[in-house]
Scaffold this active site. Structure first.
Site, PDB file in Angstrom:
ATOM      1  N   SER A   1       0.792  -1.317   0.075  1.00 22.52           N
ATOM      2  CA  SER A   1      -0.151  -0.200  -0.064  1.00 22.52           C
ATOM      3  C   SER A   1       0.928   1.496   0.152  1.00 22.52           C
ATOM      4  CB  SER A   1      -0.857   0.094   1.434  1.00 22.52           C
ATOM      5  OG  SER A   1      -1.434   1.160   1.374  1.00 22.52           O
TER       6      SER A   1
ATOM      7  N   TYR B   1      -0.155  -0.370  10.688  1.00 27.17           N
ATOM      8  CA  TYR B   1      -0.594  -0.866   9.271  1.00 27.17           C
ATOM      9  C   TYR B   1       0.375  -0.516   8.332  1.00 27.17           C
ATOM     10  CZ  TYR B   1      -2.878  -0.628   4.638  1.00 27.17           C
ATOM     11  OH  TYR B   1      -3.211  -0.857   3.463  1.00 27.17           O
TER      12      TYR B   1
END
Length: 328
Positions: free
Chosen positions: A174, A200
């Site tokens: 990501s 994350y």
């Protein structure tokens, strides 16, 4: 297609020195467009987290090209429904299997049950910005699910990948990786306060570092390994814990965010999994169907230098072997 100079530098240096890969596709390309004309008959593919969202579209595209696809998901009923839907639409066998990436015993059970070659592995499943949670193995949930579980899966299936000859491993990362490196001194957030977005970011950086090191270690087996940013795709289960990212994650005024629908979001995964355009390309990070440029602060795209660092990649590999006992 050329993917570097005729006299390539040592593997550890290639990520920063070799020619950037470009393709005919872009941010608005769809998985169907990328897979058009590709024949995967006789190939076996495994896509994690493919009961819905990007994984489902990736599995559907690979199946449409003739690949025998296995959908691996934590919810076996959902995976079975997805497999039946895709098979009905493509006419190619699609299988469903249970796999809980947050439980290393589940990963080991899945690996033990796999037989025969594996031509395509798409590490697609993931969680994002979850409340603080520990897995049954005692690890922070995002690091465990997004990285450790997939690491153990890929290493466990290394023999099947090598047996396929020319196998491809695709790892979904990501743009969120630019928010933080792997916290080697506190990867489980046991000594410092938990931050869901830093956790994350760490897990997504780990995904890229895995691709860098696996590409180097598995090159002699003919296995290519690449990571990617699919873009920002709202409405999938990945974002179920949030409405919008906080400013600390997505600073006000940032540009370059690539927002897509699911069909467009799966395109880069399908490109790396199946397209002849990137045959032989390995150890790279892609976005919008192109190899990414270096990250520039204020621009919400690109790849951070620490995510391509060879020392970080080796260090993470050794730590991951220790934590998962993969390959034992």
């Amino acid at each position: 297609m050329p993917h570097g100079s005729a006299h390539s530098p040592p593997q550890e240096e290639q990520n920063t020195m070799s020619e950037r890969i470009t393709t005919p596709y872009g941010a608005t390309s769809t998985a169907a467009e990328v897979i058009a004309g590709v024949d995967l008959t006789g190939k076996r593919a495994l896509v994690t987290g493919a009961a819905g969202g990007l994984g489902y579209e990736t599995a559907r595209a690979l199946s449409s090209a003739g690949a025998e696809v296995t959908i691996a998901a934590r919810n076996l009923d959902a995976a079975t429904r997805a497999a039946q839907e895709i098979q009905t639409g493509t006419g190619t066998p699609v299988h469903a299997a249970r796999l809980d990436l947050a439980d290393l015993d589940s990963v080991r059970e899945f690996v033990a049950g796999w037989s025969g070659p594996l031509h395509i592995l798409v590490n697609n499943a993931g969680v994002m910005a979850t409340p603080e949670q520990r897995t049954v193995d005692g690890h922070e949930l995002q690091f465990a699910t997004n990285h450790l579980g997939h690491f153990a899966l890929a290493v466990g299936l290394h023999g099947a990948l090598a047996a396929a000859g020319g196998a491809r491993v695709v790892v979904l990362s990501s743009v969120g990786h630019v928010n933080g490196p792997v916290r080697f001194d506190d990867y489980d957030f046991t000594t410092g306060p938990y931050d869901p977005w830093l956790a994350y970011a760490q897990s997504k950086t780990a995904n890229i570092l895995f691709a860098i090191e696996a590409a180097k270690r598995w090159a002699e087996d003919g296995i290519t390994v690449n990571a990617l940013n699919p873009g920002r795709i709202w409405g999938t289960n990945l974002g179920r814990h949030i409405d919008t990212p906080p400013q600390s994650f997505d600073p006000k005024g940032s540009t370059g965010v690539s927002e897509k629908n699911v069909e467009q979001g799966a395109a880069t995964s399908v490109l790396l999994a199946a397209s002849p355009v990137v045959e032989g390309v390995t150890g790279r990070y892609f976005e919008d169907c192109q190899e990414a440029e270096p990250f520039t602060p204020g621009v919400r795209r690109g790849v951070a230098e620490y995510a391509l660092d060879a020392h970080n990649a080796r260090r993470l590999w050794d730590l991951s072997i220790e934590l998962t006992r993969a390959g034992d």
